[in-house]
Design a protein around this motif. Structure first.
Motif, short mmCIF file in Angstrom:
data_model
loop_
_atom_site.label_atom_id
_atom_site.label_comp_id
_atom_site.label_asym_id
_atom_site.label_seq_id
_atom_site.Cartn_x
_atom_site.Cartn_y
_atom_site.Cartn_z
N UNK A 247 -7.39 -9.93 7.04
CA UNK A 247 -7.21 -8.49 6.81
C UNK A 247 -6.32 -8.19 5.60
N UNK A 248 -5.69 -9.20 5.06
CA UNK A 248 -4.75 -9.01 3.97
C UNK A 248 -5.29 -9.58 2.67
N UNK A 249 -5.12 -8.83 1.58
CA UNK A 249 -5.56 -9.38 0.28
C UNK A 249 -4.68 -10.55 -0.12
N UNK A 250 -5.20 -11.41 -0.96
CA UNK A 250 -4.45 -12.60 -1.40
C UNK A 250 -3.13 -12.22 -2.06
N UNK A 251 -3.09 -11.06 -2.69
CA UNK A 251 -1.87 -10.63 -3.39
C UNK A 251 -0.84 -9.99 -2.47
N UNK A 252 -1.15 -9.90 -1.17
CA UNK A 252 -0.23 -9.25 -0.22
C UNK A 252 1.06 -10.02 -0.06
N UNK A 253 0.99 -11.34 -0.12
CA UNK A 253 2.19 -12.13 0.13
C UNK A 253 2.20 -13.40 -0.71
#
Length: 65
Positions: free
Chosen positions: A27-33
């Motif tokens: 659910x999270x884009x690769x750039x989220x963390x």
């Protein structure tokens, strides 16, 4: 923002937030963390210490005037 900041914002413990992200990673884009390596973490810590020392010095100078 750090994970602890997001956890505080959402009213959960940091470890709970991290578990939820890991369980729902799709659910999270690769750039989220990102995760700092040990060397990057040490540099980051030294910047905080440096910044805190500078703030303490400037507060002392202002309050001493």
């Amino acid at each position: 923002m750090l994970d602890r900041d997001l956890a505080l914002l959402y009213g959960v413990e940091t470890r709970t937030l991290n578990q939820l992200v890991k369980r729902n990673i799709e659910r999270f884009p690769a750039s989220f963390m990102f995760q700092l390596n040990e060397q990057e973490f040490e540099i980051w810590k030294s910047k905080i210490v440096q910044s805190n020392e500078e703030n303490l010095i400037s507060q002392f100078v202002i309050s001493s005037s």
